[in-house]
Design a protein around this motif. Structure first.
Motif, PDB file in Angstrom:
ATOM      1  N   TYR A  22      37.032   3.429   5.433  1.00  0.00           N
ATOM      2  CA  TYR A  22      37.305   4.439   4.406  1.00  0.00           C
ATOM      3  C   TYR A  22      37.061   3.882   3.007  1.00  0.00           C
ATOM      4  N   LYS A  34      29.733  19.574   9.805  1.00  0.00           N
ATOM      5  CA  LYS A  34      30.914  19.386   8.968  1.00  0.00           C
ATOM      6  C   LYS A  34      32.058  20.307   9.361  1.00  0.00           C
ATOM      7  N   ILE A  46      39.599  17.328  12.916  1.00  0.00           N
ATOM      8  CA  ILE A  46      40.565  16.536  12.158  1.00  0.00           C
ATOM      9  C   ILE A  46      41.866  17.301  11.965  1.00  0.00           C
ATOM     10  N   SER A  75      41.855  10.380   5.664  1.00  0.00           N
ATOM     11  CA  SER A  75      41.038  11.225   6.539  1.00  0.00           C
ATOM     12  C   SER A  75      40.893  12.635   5.984  1.00  0.00           C
ATOM     13  N   ARG A  76      41.886  13.088   5.207  1.00  0.00           N
ATOM     14  CA  ARG A  76      41.788  14.418   4.607  1.00  0.00           C
ATOM     15  C   ARG A  76      40.889  14.406   3.371  1.00  0.00           C
ATOM     16  N   TYR A  78      45.984   8.832   7.312  1.00  0.00           N
ATOM     17  CA  TYR A  78      45.968  10.290   7.425  1.00  0.00           C
ATOM     18  C   TYR A  78      45.533  10.931   6.101  1.00  0.00           C
ATOM     19  N   TYR A 115      43.438   9.745  16.329  1.00  0.00           N
ATOM     20  CA  TYR A 115      42.128   9.477  15.747  1.00  0.00           C
ATOM     21  C   TYR A 115      41.374   8.487  16.582  1.00  0.00           C
ATOM     22  N   ASN A 165      36.486  13.256   4.545  1.00  0.00           N
ATOM     23  CA  ASN A 165      36.395  14.010   5.798  1.00  0.00           C
ATOM     24  C   ASN A 165      34.966  14.263   6.250  1.00  0.00           C
ATOM     25  N   ASN A 166      34.027  13.427   5.820  1.00  0.00           N
ATOM     26  CA  ASN A 166      32.643  13.544   6.280  1.00  0.00           C
ATOM     27  C   ASN A 166      32.512  12.733   7.573  1.00  0.00           C
ATOM     28  N   CYS A 167      32.852  13.373   8.676  1.00  0.00           N
ATOM     29  CA  CYS A 167      32.944  12.654   9.951  1.00  0.00           C
ATOM     30  C   CYS A 167      31.627  12.032  10.407  1.00  0.00           C
ATOM     31  N   GLU A 211      33.724  19.248  12.628  1.00  0.00           N
ATOM     32  CA  GLU A 211      34.488  18.019  12.506  1.00  0.00           C
ATOM     33  C   GLU A 211      35.767  18.242  11.716  1.00  0.00           C
ATOM     34  N   GLU A 212      35.720  19.133  10.705  1.00  0.00           N
ATOM     35  CA  GLU A 212      36.949  19.436   9.976  1.00  0.00           C
ATOM     36  C   GLU A 212      37.977  20.069  10.891  1.00  0.00           C
TER      37      GLU A 212
END
Length: 598
Positions: free
Chosen positions: A175, A111, A118, A230-231, A227, A127, A234-236, A114-115
């Motif tokens: 999403y 996590k 991003i 994605s914030r 965008y 992205y 944010n669990n990529c 990945e944060e």
């Protein structure tokens, strides 16, 4: 002492104040910097989001229509973010754990990294798209044969915007799948609205030039919405797994649609069109209404004259046999030398006979033969054909295999030209009769050159794992095409090739030696007995998407609609139908009454 205690109380109260007010100040700044949607909506988003290890479970991810997605199994993919090769399967996903090449890593351990990834991306253009997450490669459309790279490259460049827009729509759907059930928050509303706008703007467009200016203007709001999403989401690892599952599910649906289309195409190829059935019924009734003496064809004295040019076609199709005969006679410089033998079965004999009685060619000779009335075929031939275990009636048709009895069917002839009923003759064929056969039995155009439209290999149709086949034949032997063949019947009789065919056929009914049909057994029967002809005599590939060039078709003496897309069917290829249609008398009253048209 009182001063010391007072200062201690002041210090403690100050620390408590800092611990209370600092988070509030930090959160207010965070709300202002991240999104303009308002503090209440953002807090609502945060209160509705729950990140759990079960987010990675594919069986908990719902598709847009409410059905679950199946994840791919035992697939290798490379995550550029983690610089490792990862393998995952359904059991890994249900546990929320990925198995790495070096060690097992929990999905939540990624996590923080990945944060960082991003945050480091400045715009949504950076992205990963759906295809990149799934395959880590750019999609490249297949290059059709005959086209070079310089021609394909501009076409690829013109649909870049379309691909980007469709990728953003897919991202928005991914999403939305992570929003809590029944969620009607601001970010969810915005994603749905932007997605609907883009879908309406793009529509069925496939090229960038088809896009309106309004469609391009709607891309920026979608990028802003993505965008924001994605914030929030944010669990990529969960997002990447979801996109892979969507990609895998889409591939499965495409494959299922292809299988269904192929089945329907094969079914259509086996079915007699309504118009042809109507035509056969009308001709049959007219034939039986004739007096017996009026059913006789003229010029019967020419049937066995070896000095004339004899052509043979085996057919159960009225229009197809009519096109072969009509195109051969109309292309000939000396039609009076032509004797055409049309061999059919008892079911279609009346209709085909009546067709040629109504459309008689006075200068040429036409004979209609009924294969069921001949004594040359074995009495149990139909039962032997059924042992091929084929669902395609064309492969177990008596007419399809009766051509191996040509010397017995035409005992008075020495040479003839054999046609399939899905060919069209475009040039005079009289020069075929002067070709030196060099002791060979069959003259045919070869199909063993790789890259050709109708390339075939022996190993594709014949079972070379069988010891008898491997010891007698070579898988590298050159194949050739049925459809237009010059046949030396004298040499055939001398080599007793009909007996060879019967022997091979009986072996094939006892064990799988080749695929059903007469083409493989023809290659074996005439093994090393075939004379190669120039390609211009016979061009194949018009019955399937072969990529045969127009110049080759127009210069060919005979063109062949080999494949299931016959020109008399609705599934026939339109760009090739015109060569067949010009020989069909659509003005005929029977064709008009049966609604048969070009």
């Amino acid at each position: 002492m009182k001063k010391i205690r007072r200062w201690q109380r002041i210090l403690i109260l100050s620390l408590l104040s800092i611990s209370v007010f600092a988070p509030l100040i930090f959160l207010s700044n965070r709300l202002t910097s991240i999104t303009p949607v308002g503090r209440r909506e953002f807090v609502e988003e945060l209160s509705n989001i729950r990140f759990r290890r079960s987010d990675l479970r594919l069986n908990a991810i719902k598709q847009e229509d409410g059905e679950g997605l199946k994840g791919p199994r035992l697939i290798l993919f490379k995550d550029r973010e983690f610089n490792s090769v990862v393998r995952y399967n359904s059991s890994d996903e249900s546990d929320g754990v990925f198995q790495s090449k070096d060690k097992t890593i929990d999905g939540n351990d990624h996590k923080n990294r990945e944060e960082q990834i991003i945050v480091s991306q400045q715009t949504t253009d950076q992205y990963l798209t759906d295809n990149e997450l799934a395959n880590k490669t750019d999609f490249k459309p297949p290059v059709s044969k005959g086209e070079n790279n310089t021609k394909v490259q501009p076409d690829r460049a013109t649909d870049v915007k379309i691909k980007e827009i469709r990728d953003k729509i897919i991202q928005a759907k991914a999403y939305l799948n992570f929003a809590p059930p029944g969620s009607n928050s601001q970010i969810v509303k915005e994603l749905r609205a932007r997605m609907r706008e883009l879908e309406r703007a793009v529509g069925e467009a496939t090229k960038d030039k088809d896009l309106s200016k309004g469609a391009l203007r709607r891309v920026k709001p979608m990028e802003a919405a993505l965008y924001k999403a994605s914030r929030v989401f944010n669990n990529c690892p969960a997002i990447a797994t979801k996109l892979r599952a969507m990609n895998y599910n889409a591939e499965e649906q495409v494959q299922a649609q292809k299988n269904q289309a192929a089945y329907l195409m094969r079914l259509a190829a086996r079915t007699t069109p309504k118009g042809l059935h109507c035509l056969s019924m009308r001709l049959t009734s007219e034939y039986f209404a004739l007096d017996p003496e009026k059913r006789q064809m003229p010029n019967q004295q020419n049937y066995n004259d070896p000095n004339l040019n004899h052509y043979v076609v085996f057919s159960d199709n009225v229009l197809a046999s009519g096109v072969v005969v009509n195109s051969t006679i109309s292309s000939s410089k000396e039609p009076e030398k032509i004797v055409f033998h049309v061999v059919t079965d008892s079911l279609n004999y009346p209709a085909i006979s009546m067709w040629f009685l109504l459309n008689i060619q006075s200068t040429a000779t036409i004979q209609i033969l009924n294969v069921d009335d001949m004594d040359v075929l074995p009495s149990d031939y139909d039962q032997l054909l059924m042992k091929q275990n084929s669902n395609d009636p064309r492969f177990i048709s008596t007419l399809n295999h009766a051509r191996f009895y040509l010397p017995d069917i035409f005992p008075g002839l020495n040479k003839l030209v054999l046609f399939d009923h899905d060919v069209v003759v475009q040039r005079d064929l009289s020069r075929l009769w002067s070709i030196d056969m060099k002791g060979k039995v069959v003259g045919a155009v070869e199909t063993c050159q790789e890259g050709e439209p109708s390339f075939h290999s022996m190993s594709k149709f014949i079972n070379f794992s069988d010891p008898w086949v491997a010891g007698k034949f070579s898988p590298k032997a050159c194949t050739w095409a049925f459809g237009m063949n010059i046949v030396d019947l004298e040499e055939w009789r001398r080599r007793k090739l009909t007996s060879t065919y019967v022997k091979y056929f009986n072996l094939g009914t006892k064990r799988p030696l080749w695929k059903a049909g007469s083409l493989p057994i023809g290659w074996l029967t005439f093994y090393r007995q075939t004379l190669p002809l120039e390609k211009r005599w016979h061009v194949t590939g018009l019955g399937h998407e072969s990529g045969v060039k127009t110049v080759e078709i127009e210069q060919a003496a005979v063109i062949h609609y080999d494949g299931i897309m016959k020109p008399w069917l609705d599934i026939g290829i339109e760009k090739y139908k015109s060569y067949w249609n010009i020989h069909v008398p659509y003005y005929h009253s029977y064709l008009q009454q049966c609604n048969i048209h070009a």
